[in-house]
Design a protein around this motif. Sequence first.
Motif, PDB file in Angstrom:
ATOM      1  N   ALA A  48      15.241  -0.403  -5.755  1.00 44.29           N
ATOM      2  CA  ALA A  48      16.748  -0.029  -4.686  1.00 44.29           C
ATOM      3  C   ALA A  48      17.089   1.588  -5.480  1.00 44.29           C
ATOM      4  O   ALA A  48      17.870   2.960  -4.830  1.00 44.29           O
ATOM      5  CB  ALA A  48      17.988  -0.981  -4.836  1.00 44.29           C
ATOM      6  N   SER A  49      16.155   1.787  -6.218  1.00 47.44           N
ATOM      7  CA  SER A  49      16.199   3.580  -7.245  1.00 47.44           C
ATOM      8  C   SER A  49      15.267   4.093  -6.366  1.00 47.44           C
ATOM      9  O   SER A  49      15.510   5.698  -5.881  1.00 47.44           O
ATOM     10  CB  SER A  49      16.323   3.139  -8.427  1.00 47.44           C
ATOM     11  N   TYR A  90      16.198  -2.323   2.713  1.00 49.77           N
ATOM     12  CA  TYR A  90      14.784  -1.392   2.463  1.00 49.77           C
ATOM     13  C   TYR A  90      13.995  -2.174   0.978  1.00 49.77           C
ATOM     14  O   TYR A  90      13.365  -2.733   1.277  1.00 49.77           O
ATOM     15  CB  TYR A  90      15.792  -0.049   1.380  1.00 49.77           C
ATOM     16  N   VAL A  91      14.742  -2.845   0.458  1.00 54.00           N
ATOM     17  CA  VAL A  91      13.865  -3.418  -0.455  1.00 54.00           C
ATOM     18  C   VAL A  91      14.230  -5.211  -0.331  1.00 54.00           C
ATOM     19  O   VAL A  91      12.538  -5.491  -0.550  1.00 54.00           O
ATOM     20  CB  VAL A  91      15.174  -4.529  -2.127  1.00 54.00           C
ATOM     21  N   THR A 102       9.363  -8.117   1.218  1.00 54.96           N
ATOM     22  CA  THR A 102       8.559  -9.197   2.160  1.00 54.96           C
ATOM     23  C   THR A 102       6.802  -8.515   2.732  1.00 54.96           C
ATOM     24  O   THR A 102       6.099  -9.634   3.084  1.00 54.96           O
ATOM     25  CB  THR A 102       9.510  -9.647   3.915  1.00 54.96           C
ATOM     26  N   LEU A 103       7.048  -6.959   3.839  1.00 51.26           N
ATOM     27  CA  LEU A 103       6.096  -7.111   3.555  1.00 51.26           C
ATOM     28  C   LEU A 103       4.364  -7.115   2.414  1.00 51.26           C
ATOM     29  O   LEU A 103       3.836  -7.447   2.964  1.00 51.26           O
ATOM     30  CB  LEU A 103       6.021  -5.089   3.837  1.00 51.26           C
ATOM     31  N   ALA A 131       0.576  -0.962  -1.385  1.00 48.52           N
ATOM     32  CA  ALA A 131       0.235  -1.149  -0.080  1.00 48.52           C
ATOM     33  C   ALA A 131       1.358  -1.093   0.813  1.00 48.52           C
ATOM     34  O   ALA A 131       1.511  -0.474   1.606  1.00 48.52           O
ATOM     35  CB  ALA A 131      -0.872  -2.202   0.132  1.00 48.52           C
ATOM     36  N   ALA A 132       2.239  -2.556   1.070  1.00 44.94           N
ATOM     37  CA  ALA A 132       3.716  -2.376   1.593  1.00 44.94           C
ATOM     38  C   ALA A 132       4.201  -1.019   1.756  1.00 44.94           C
ATOM     39  O   ALA A 132       3.960  -0.769   2.549  1.00 44.94           O
ATOM     40  CB  ALA A 132       4.436  -3.356   1.154  1.00 44.94           C
ATOM     41  N   GLN A 133       4.822  -0.227   0.803  1.00 43.73           N
ATOM     42  CA  GLN A 133       5.300   0.716   0.609  1.00 43.73           C
ATOM     43  C   GLN A 133       4.435   2.245   1.751  1.00 43.73           C
ATOM     44  O   GLN A 133       5.237   2.625   2.091  1.00 43.73           O
ATOM     45  CB  GLN A 133       5.007   2.068  -0.784  1.00 43.73           C
TER      46      GLN A 133
END
Length: 335
Positions: free
Chosen positions: A154-155, A178-179, A184-185, A75-77
């Motif tokens: 990271a990938s 980004y990670v 965190t989100l 969901a965060a993504q």
Amino acid sequence: MTVRKAWIVASAVVGTGLAFVMLLVVGVYLVAGNLLGGAGGAGKSLAKGAVPAAYRDIVQKWGNLCPAINPALLAAQLYQESGFNPNAKSPAAAQGIAQFIPGTWATHGIDGNGDGVKDVWDPGDAIPSAASYDCQLASYVKDVPGNLTENMLASYNAGAYAVIKYAGVPPYQETRNYVKTITTLEESFAAPVSRVDPSEQAAAAIYYAQKKLGTPYLWGGTGTSAQGGRFDCSGLTQAAYDSVGVTLPRVANDQYNAGPHPAREELLPGDLVFFSDDLSDSRAIRHVGIYVGGGYMIDAPRTGAVIRFDPIDTPDYFGATRVTEDGAKALPTTV
């Protein structure tokens, strides 16, 4: 170590003269702990309404596709990529709710809903494809030391080769940011598994809002001098937390994702409380206030009213967010 300062009991008069007793924080400063564990972690469930109802079941299902992901992380993504907008299109030609670029979609898109078509614009395909792609990346770096989920993210940002080369998250600032952003989100989209720590900034945010009591409401108001120092609901909460160095988004439904979500019985002064006509979708939130205790909030309610104390236990009460500095920083600037 935690340091607890005193709670003060104050009285106030609300509306037509109803007196009530509310708790105001004068100072609560706790070192925040990570209550939800590290990244990944199968078994995490979604916070109430955090994902639009149309996508909740599919995110919950596909978010458990492999050990490297979970529904809250997926969901965060999606939120970071598109704000759950299935029609989103970026200047770089990324498409759909998961923002696949055409070349990546051609290789990694799947027919998630089994209708015989792989459609990047269909969340029924794009969300499963995002989960599948995450899990494929995780398989590439499964033998790399460190946290599997962080290495997978990271990938996604820098490529699996870089993660393998550096034996973990590579030393690229963009990748590390980004990670951190996604993990965190993730906490903002996960249902808490234990009590959420109080916010360090709660007392000062309440103090700021309390000084604005009696100020007339202004739709779109952010408290500027040109606006006569007036606010709308999210303008007030934004300004209150800005006064303690925490930058919140402008609108209420984005502010909901600025931290974890305490249950109603766990509310503490300083929590943001939200209201909606659709209790299944955080994107439909239309009002926000700052909880002060005793079942009341300070809010800027509507045109013709002033900033005041209002009860929170109404049929349109949606939920609450305990704002964290990291949570606010992780939010995308546009969704």
